[in-house]
Design an enzyme around this catalytic site. Structure first.
Site, PDB file in Angstrom:
ATOM      1  N   ALA A 239      50.431   7.135 -50.445  1.00 61.56           N
ATOM      2  CA  ALA A 239      49.263   6.537 -51.105  1.00 61.56           C
ATOM      3  C   ALA A 239      48.254   7.540 -51.788  1.00 61.56           C
ATOM      4  CB  ALA A 239      48.654   5.872 -49.799  1.00 61.56           C
TER       5      ALA A 239
ATOM      6  N   HIS B 228      45.299  12.544 -40.659  1.00 63.06           N
ATOM      7  CA  HIS B 228      44.590  12.554 -41.925  1.00 63.06           C
ATOM      8  C   HIS B 228      44.548  11.236 -42.809  1.00 63.06           C
ATOM      9  CE1 HIS B 228      48.281  14.282 -43.562  1.00 63.06           C
ATOM     10  NE2 HIS B 228      48.210  13.246 -44.579  1.00 63.06           N
TER      11      HIS B 228
HETATM   12  N1  INI Z   1      50.909   8.283 -47.071  1.00 65.40           N
HETATM   13  C1  INI Z   1      50.869   6.882 -46.977  1.00 65.40           C
HETATM   14  O1  INI Z   1      51.400   6.161 -47.963  1.00 65.40           O
HETATM   15  N2  INI Z   1      50.948   6.334 -45.734  1.00 65.40           N
HETATM   16  C2  INI Z   1      50.465   6.948 -44.704  1.00 65.40           C
HETATM   17  O2  INI Z   1      50.420   6.477 -43.548  1.00 65.40           O
HETATM   18  C3  INI Z   1      50.716   8.410 -44.750  1.00 65.40           C
HETATM   19  N3  INI Z   1      50.306   9.230 -43.730  1.00 65.40           N
HETATM   20  O3  INI Z   1      50.489   8.982 -42.506  1.00 65.40           O
HETATM   21  O4  INI Z   1      50.273  10.416 -43.775  1.00 65.40           O
HETATM   22  C4  INI Z   1      50.668   9.057 -46.007  1.00 65.40           C
HETATM   23  N4  INI Z   1      50.842  10.290 -46.216  1.00 65.40           N
HETATM   24  C5  INI Z   1      51.551  11.027 -47.422  1.00 65.40           C
HETATM   25  C6  INI Z   1      50.413  11.224 -48.587  1.00 65.40           C
HETATM   26  O5  INI Z   1      50.149   9.967 -49.179  1.00 65.40           O
HETATM   27  C7  INI Z   1      50.931  12.083 -49.671  1.00 65.40           C
HETATM   28  O6  INI Z   1      52.112  11.638 -50.109  1.00 65.40           O
HETATM   29  C8  INI Z   1      51.171  13.415 -49.153  1.00 65.40           C
HETATM   30  O7  INI Z   1      49.960  14.001 -48.486  1.00 65.40           O
HETATM   31  C9  INI Z   1      51.645  14.552 -50.146  1.00 65.40           C
HETATM   32  O8  INI Z   1      50.751  14.554 -51.065  1.00 65.40           O
END
Ligand code: INI
Length: 156
Positions: free
Chosen positions: A59, A91
């Site tokens: 996201a 986070h």
């Molecule tokens: N990204 C999501 O789309 N949903 C989640 O629940 C999630 N969690 O749980 O951490 C999540 N993390 C990844 C984030 O969006 C990035 O892709 C990552 O931090 C790399 O930039």
């Protein structure tokens, strides 16, 4: 509220081009949202050939991808589909907030409707409920909102 000059959007997707952005994160849930959005566009007269699906990591990456799609001028609307699940990350709030703010900013900056189909739930069960079971399908809702907004904007 009779006798008012009223502008409202028709639910007719014929001839419109859509970009769907969908996260790989939680794809088990997100794929159901994608299915719902594509099915909705088809049922309202749109063509699958006019839908471009863009897969992205999570996201957090949604705004930058949406921004480039919006700036390209190739799409009438963007449908952002993903799931941020609190149980699986400390986070949660950062990811959910940045995605939400960023998508809103892209939509305003470029005047392209962005459908907000990002689930933000406490656990997986709640996410599944919103991805085609008890609580409907948020992908359908996001597609419907984009379609209605496109049809409203073109009359203003
Ligand atoms: N990204 C999501 O789309 N949903 C989640 O629940 C999630 N969690 O749980 O951490 C999540 N993390 C990844 C984030 O969006 C990035 O892709 C990552 O931090 C790399 O930039």
């Amino acid at each position: 509220m009779m006798h008012l000059k009223t502008i409202e959007g028709q639910f007719d997707a014929k001839g419109l081009k859509f970009a769907i952005i969908a996260t790989r994160f939680n794809d088990f849930v997100v794929d159901r949202l994608v299915g719902g959005a594509v099915d909705y566009i088809s049922r309202t007269g749109g063509s699958k050939e006019d839908i471009t699906l863009v897969r992205l990591p999570g996201a957090f990456e949604m705004p930058v991808v949406a921004k480039k799609l919006a700036a390209s001028g190739k799409y009438d609307g963007i449908i952002a589909l993903g799931a941020v699940i609190r149980g699986s990350t400390p986070h949660f709030d950062f990811v959910a907030n940045e995605a939400t703010k960023g998508l809103a900013q892209v939509s305003l900056e470029h005047g392209v409707p962005v459908g907000f189909g990002l689930l933000t739930t406490d656990n997986l069960e709640q996410a599944i409920e919103r991805a085609g079971s008890k609580a409907g399908n948020k992908g359908v809702e996001a597609a419907s909102a984009v379609l209605e907004t496109i049809r409203v904007l073109e009359q203003l």
